[in-house]
Design a protein around this motif. Structure first.
Motif, PDB file in Angstrom:
ATOM      1  N   VAL A  81       0.859  -1.182   0.000  1.00 45.59           N
ATOM      2  CA  VAL A  81       0.000   0.000   0.000  1.00 45.59           C
ATOM      3  C   VAL A  81       0.898   1.236   0.000  1.00 45.59           C
ATOM      4  CG1 VAL A  81      -1.817   1.279   1.214  1.00 45.59           C
ATOM      5  CG2 VAL A  81      -1.787  -1.228   1.284  1.00 45.59           C
TER       6      VAL A  81
ATOM      7  N   CYS B 272      -4.173   6.393  -2.919  1.00 44.96           N
ATOM      8  CA  CYS B 272      -3.934   5.209  -2.079  1.00 44.96           C
ATOM      9  C   CYS B 272      -3.773   4.031  -3.026  1.00 44.96           C
ATOM     10  CB  CYS B 272      -5.099   4.990  -1.116  1.00 44.96           C
ATOM     11  SG  CYS B 272      -4.864   3.645   0.068  1.00 44.96           S
TER      12      CYS B 272
ATOM     13  N   VAL C 133      -2.858   0.307  -4.135  1.00 46.54           N
ATOM     14  CA  VAL C 133      -2.888  -1.035  -3.553  1.00 46.54           C
ATOM     15  C   VAL C 133      -2.393  -2.027  -4.604  1.00 46.54           C
ATOM     16  CG1 VAL C 133      -4.350  -2.821  -2.555  1.00 46.54           C
ATOM     17  CG2 VAL C 133      -4.804  -0.419  -2.063  1.00 46.54           C
TER      18      VAL C 133
ATOM     19  N   LYS D  79      -5.860  -6.250  -5.714  1.00 48.33           N
ATOM     20  CA  LYS D  79      -7.278  -6.003  -5.454  1.00 48.33           C
ATOM     21  C   LYS D  79      -7.987  -7.284  -5.010  1.00 48.33           C
ATOM     22  CE  LYS D  79      -7.111  -1.688  -6.580  1.00 48.33           C
ATOM     23  NZ  LYS D  79      -7.857  -1.119  -7.718  1.00 48.33           N
TER      24      LYS D  79
ATOM     25  N   LEU E  35      -0.286  -6.162   5.206  1.00 48.17           N
ATOM     26  CA  LEU E  35      -0.149  -4.940   4.422  1.00 48.17           C
ATOM     27  C   LEU E  35       1.238  -4.363   4.680  1.00 48.17           C
ATOM     28  CD1 LEU E  35      -3.547  -3.044   5.010  1.00 48.17           C
ATOM     29  CD2 LEU E  35      -3.024  -4.841   3.344  1.00 48.17           C
TER      30      LEU E  35
ATOM     31  N   ILE F 125      -9.724  -0.820   1.449  1.00 43.06           N
ATOM     32  CA  ILE F 125      -8.505  -0.347   2.084  1.00 43.06           C
ATOM     33  C   ILE F 125      -8.514   1.170   1.958  1.00 43.06           C
ATOM     34  CG2 ILE F 125      -5.982  -0.272   1.962  1.00 43.06           C
ATOM     35  CD1 ILE F 125      -6.024  -3.182   1.084  1.00 43.06           C
TER      36      ILE F 125
END
Length: 380
Positions: A39, A46, A48, A51, A60, A107
């Motif tokens: 992340v 943001c 990531v 998914k 994370l 998230i």
């Protein structure tokens, strides 16, 4: 701590203040294992790396590339919190380990630690399966669930003493009951916050209000008692609402999602609560009862740790030895501010000087750094 409870300050001041009291985030390398979800938090995005990921123990690996202190959440679709990590300073990294069931989540990165955050929809796959827990893990969760419910059950009568005094207009009696009414809540706050809607009703500070939001809860009454020095009909009505909202918390707390990793992460969150609100004097800015909250936060964190220690000590004995030392040291620092170690009669925080506050802050940092590794040690 829900982000709406943080005071509104400039971005630069936020970075400076929170980095000073939560330097532990800078010590995390956040490289993560091969299966980690990376992340990247920025001021306006943001990112990531995955998914979709298998349900179970999820890691994370967070890197804050923005200019503001941020926090990262895994959220259920209804905004309940699976796990969170606050106070990730600009240019720093942190690891978050959580147990996640199959399903849809978000998230969220929250630059400046306020607002709803920048969100990415993600999915945990695997037909509802999660990593198998050991009997020791199940025992720890069951014991913690009992503890959390007991804290809520014991809190309600104390809250009623407080709210009854407010309703009678008895300012001195209400002041006397105020801090005691908050201890059980402060010990278990991450569990209450996981519901999403309760904390803003009962524990919001004035500078966390959203546009059009009515200020309710403990701190609204705290201001009336210590700063305004008066109790009117509005305050009496708010006392009734506080009792009602906390009764709802008592009834719901037994249904909270609790896992070994949420216990470990919750312990770290309680230290973040101390760093961002109690050490700074922001939490109880009118009553100056911050050290009562401080002690309750530490007690709640220590309870989670004690229940998880039999597991963590097998996987990382050096970590648990360090945690034992740091809990003892921080409790020793707190004992300096009360005559009777069995009571909650602490020194008013406005009488604690800058040097002493720095000593307390250093003690929090020394504990928070190894505590941030507890979740990973539990699931090794």
């Amino acid at each position: 701590m829900r982000p709406v409870r943080l005071s509104v300050v400039t971005a630069a001041a936020t970075v400076a203040a929170l980095t000073a009291v939560t330097g532990c985030a800078e010590k995390s390398d956040a490289k993560g294992g091969d299966g980690a979800i990376r992340v990247v938090a920025k001021d306006d995005s943001c990112e990531v790396s995955k998914k979709k990921f298998p349900a179970g123990h999820v890691e994370l690996a967070v890197e804050n590339k923005g200019s503001k202190v941020t926090e990262v959440y895994i959220l259920f679709p209804d905004d309940r919190i699976v796990t969170e990590r606050e106070n990730i300073g600009a240019g720093t990294k942190a690891n978050i380990t959580a147990e996640v069931k199959a399903g849809s989540y978000e998230i969220a990165c929250k630059p400046g630690m306020k607002g709803d955050g920048i969100r990415q929809k993600v999915e945990a796959t695997g037909g509802g399966k999660v990593a198998r827990r050991s009997p020791e893990m199940d025992a720890a969760v069951a014991a913690f669930r009992t503890y959390v419910q007991a804290q809520a059950d014991e809190t309600l009568p104390k809250v009623k003493v407080f709210t009854d005094a407010v309703k009678k207009g008895d300012i001195e009696a209400a002041k006397k009951a105020y801090a005691d009414s908050r201890i059980g809540w402060e010990r278990t706050e991450p569990v209450a916050e996981s519901f999403g809607d309760i904390d803003p009703k009962v524990d919001l500070r004035v500078d966390g209000l959203k546009k059009g939001q009515k200020w309710t809860g403990w701190h609204r009454l705290e201001k009336a008692l210590w700063e305004d020095k008066k109790i009117g009909e509005e305050e009496k009505s708010l006392a009734g609402r506080l009792l009602k909202d906390l009764t709802a918390w008592q009834k719901r707390v037994g249904k909270a999602e609790i896992t070994p990793t949420s216990m470990a992460n919750g312990a770290k969150e309680l230290l973040d609560e101390v760093a961002t609100g109690k050490v700074t004097g922001e939490e109880e800015r009118y009553s100056h009862t911050d050290l009562v909250d401080f002690k309750a936060n530490v007690e709640g964190a220590e309870k989670s740790y004690a229940l998880l220690k039999p597991i963590a000590s097998k996987n990382d004995p050096e970590l648990t030895a360090e945690l034992d030392r740091q809990f003892k040291a921080l409790n020793g620092l707190l004992d300096k501010y009360r005559e009777d170690k069995t009571s909650y009669d602490f020194t008013s925080y406005d009488k604690v000087g800058k040097a002493e506050r720095k000593e307390l802050s250093d003690g929090v940092n020394a504990l928070a750094e190894p505590l941030s590794k507890l979740a990973a040690a539990v699931v090794k």
